[in-house]
Scaffold this active site. Sequence first.
Site, PDB file in Angstrom:
ATOM      1  N   PRO A 149       0.429  -0.830   0.199  1.00 24.83           N
ATOM      2  CA  PRO A 149      -0.271   0.290  -0.018  1.00 24.83           C
ATOM      3  C   PRO A 149       1.191   0.750   0.081  1.00 24.83           C
ATOM      4  O   PRO A 149       1.736   1.782   1.026  1.00 24.83           O
ATOM      5  CB  PRO A 149      -0.528  -0.707   1.483  1.00 24.83           C
ATOM      6  CG  PRO A 149      -0.570  -1.292   1.776  1.00 24.83           C
ATOM      7  CD  PRO A 149       0.745  -1.854   0.860  1.00 24.83           C
ATOM      8  N   GLU A 150       0.670   2.249  -1.304  1.00 21.79           N
ATOM      9  CA  GLU A 150       1.048   3.365  -0.493  1.00 21.79           C
ATOM     10  C   GLU A 150      -0.186   4.730  -0.999  1.00 21.79           C
ATOM     11  O   GLU A 150      -0.793   3.767  -0.413  1.00 21.79           O
ATOM     12  CB  GLU A 150       1.930   3.718  -2.430  1.00 21.79           C
ATOM     13  CG  GLU A 150       3.296   2.314  -2.404  1.00 21.79           C
ATOM     14  CD  GLU A 150       3.752   2.900  -3.866  1.00 21.79           C
ATOM     15  OE1 GLU A 150       3.980   3.974  -4.260  1.00 21.79           O
ATOM     16  OE2 GLU A 150       4.520   1.428  -4.079  1.00 21.79           O
ATOM     17  N   LYS A 154       0.699   7.884   3.977  1.00 21.47           N
ATOM     18  CA  LYS A 154       0.201   6.111   3.493  1.00 21.47           C
ATOM     19  C   LYS A 154      -0.032   6.156   5.603  1.00 21.47           C
ATOM     20  O   LYS A 154      -0.330   4.937   5.553  1.00 21.47           O
ATOM     21  CB  LYS A 154       2.021   5.295   3.610  1.00 21.47           C
ATOM     22  CG  LYS A 154       2.531   5.598   2.162  1.00 21.47           C
ATOM     23  CD  LYS A 154       3.678   5.072   2.430  1.00 21.47           C
ATOM     24  CE  LYS A 154       4.277   5.290   1.003  1.00 21.47           C
ATOM     25  NZ  LYS A 154       5.759   4.614   1.491  1.00 21.47           N
ATOM     26  N   HIS A 159      -3.550 -13.343  11.817  1.00 19.68           N
ATOM     27  CA  HIS A 159      -2.906 -12.182  11.214  1.00 19.68           C
ATOM     28  C   HIS A 159      -3.677 -10.841  11.321  1.00 19.68           C
ATOM     29  O   HIS A 159      -3.319  -9.912  10.844  1.00 19.68           O
ATOM     30  CB  HIS A 159      -2.207 -12.717   9.723  1.00 19.68           C
ATOM     31  CG  HIS A 159      -1.272 -13.878   9.655  1.00 19.68           C
ATOM     32  ND1 HIS A 159      -0.097 -13.926  10.387  1.00 19.68           N
ATOM     33  CD2 HIS A 159      -1.307 -14.657   8.923  1.00 19.68           C
ATOM     34  CE1 HIS A 159       0.191 -15.172   9.833  1.00 19.68           C
ATOM     35  NE2 HIS A 159      -0.324 -15.172   8.734  1.00 19.68           N
ATOM     36  N   ARG A 170       2.810  -9.275   7.545  1.00 24.38           N
ATOM     37  CA  ARG A 170       4.336  -9.276   8.415  1.00 24.38           C
ATOM     38  C   ARG A 170       4.587  -8.098   9.185  1.00 24.38           C
ATOM     39  O   ARG A 170       5.813  -7.644   9.430  1.00 24.38           O
ATOM     40  CB  ARG A 170       5.084  -9.002   6.966  1.00 24.38           C
ATOM     41  CG  ARG A 170       4.962 -10.470   5.827  1.00 24.38           C
ATOM     42  CD  ARG A 170       5.808  -9.578   5.379  1.00 24.38           C
ATOM     43  NE  ARG A 170       6.878  -9.045   5.177  1.00 24.38           N
ATOM     44  CZ  ARG A 170       7.920  -9.093   4.083  1.00 24.38           C
ATOM     45  NH1 ARG A 170       7.299  -8.935   3.053  1.00 24.38           N
ATOM     46  NH2 ARG A 170       8.805  -8.314   4.386  1.00 24.38           N
ATOM     47  N   ARG A 190      20.882  17.336  -2.579  1.00 25.29           N
ATOM     48  CA  ARG A 190      20.917  16.425  -2.212  1.00 25.29           C
ATOM     49  C   ARG A 190      21.943  14.874  -2.980  1.00 25.29           C
ATOM     50  O   ARG A 190      22.084  16.255  -4.152  1.00 25.29           O
ATOM     51  CB  ARG A 190      19.869  15.727  -1.904  1.00 25.29           C
ATOM     52  CG  ARG A 190      18.846  15.937  -0.569  1.00 25.29           C
ATOM     53  CD  ARG A 190      20.191  15.817   0.776  1.00 25.29           C
ATOM     54  NE  ARG A 190      19.452  14.732   1.149  1.00 25.29           N
ATOM     55  CZ  ARG A 190      18.327  14.090   1.358  1.00 25.29           C
ATOM     56  NH1 ARG A 190      17.619  14.936   1.703  1.00 25.29           N
ATOM     57  NH2 ARG A 190      18.203  12.605   2.171  1.00 25.29           N
ATOM     58  N   ARG A 212      16.549  -1.728  -2.170  1.00 20.56           N
ATOM     59  CA  ARG A 212      14.935  -1.976  -2.799  1.00 20.56           C
ATOM     60  C   ARG A 212      14.976  -2.100  -4.562  1.00 20.56           C
ATOM     61  O   ARG A 212      15.865  -1.779  -5.228  1.00 20.56           O
ATOM     62  CB  ARG A 212      14.234  -0.995  -2.466  1.00 20.56           C
ATOM     63  CG  ARG A 212      13.788  -0.527  -1.403  1.00 20.56           C
ATOM     64  CD  ARG A 212      12.558  -0.791  -1.058  1.00 20.56           C
ATOM     65  NE  ARG A 212      12.641  -1.039   0.351  1.00 20.56           N
ATOM     66  CZ  ARG A 212      12.522  -0.165   1.771  1.00 20.56           C
ATOM     67  NH1 ARG A 212      12.554   1.091   1.529  1.00 20.56           N
ATOM     68  NH2 ARG A 212      12.861  -0.571   3.210  1.00 20.56           N
TER      69      ARG A 212
END
Length: 291
Positions: free
Chosen positions: A2-3, A59, A113, A133, A172, A281
């Site tokens: 989920p984003e 989120k 869960h 998780r 950055r 990632r």
Amino acid sequence: MPELPEVEVTRRRIEPLLVGRTIQRVHTTKPSYFFLTPPALLKKKLVGRRAIALERWGKYLLAPLDDGSRLLLHLGMTGQLFSSSASSPRLFSVKTKSALAPELQARFQPDAHTHLRLSFTDGGADILFRDVRKFGKCRHLRPGQNDARLEKLGPDTLTARGELLFEAARRRTIPIKSLLLDQSVLAGVGNIYADEALYLAGVRPTRRANRVNRDECARILAGLKQVMLRSIETGGSSISDYVQPDGSDGGYQDERHVYARTGEECARCSSAIRRIVLGQRSAHYCASCQR
DNA sequence: ACCGCACCCTGAGCGC
DNA sequence: TGCGCTCAGGGTGCGG
């Protein structure tokens, strides 16, 4: 995973199931990493309360309650927030599915869960929070109490100013994609939509942030908004665990250009989509369209 | 201040 | 058939 779009679809669908209904019972699993507020305390704080809204920031979901306190939820990687009337194979693990009698498989059965279950005094559908998780989070905030995670969040991606990304990027040296995933810069971006927006903007995920110019930053942010709004329209991306609160799949996984399409042809130039590892990632891109 | 990396967790899929 | 390994990526927190 989920984003922002999946969380927003969840917010829109759960809000009418939550707001205005008095919580009668709260079922939880045992204390764990998942519960920032211990389950026993959480129950005490929630029983008898009524949510007055369901808000989203990045989120995170935040439900202000009728006593001035707030319930904070994060779906993590595998979090699923849904109605007890939902049914979907994604709500079962393969092992559980094969152990269940066929007639029970159509309907969700709370399992190990299912960390949170809210029942209401009106006797209607329950709201369930399942997270295999346990990277998800659940916390009760007393009136006036803040959460350090929330305070660190940057502006929500959907409403961020056009110049914001360039201002953050110019100082950055990390890869531009890593910057996009930094929730203190832009709240709500995750792996799928970062890859998709960089594809639309023609910028390679590995490029150092300070080497991305003003115009490209504007294109990336516009791309993020575009793919996220479209994803919300289609119900989000159901790639592994995500389902809408009624159990149905979203539709955006079919509109992806690069994410998890390693080896497939780029829609624009037909070269093969590549996968690399960036900051622990996976990142997906087209080497000829993205420089 | 910034950056890279280890870690939290569990199930699916794979090779042997 | 089953074991052990790798991968998935939301986030936090540490050391250099």
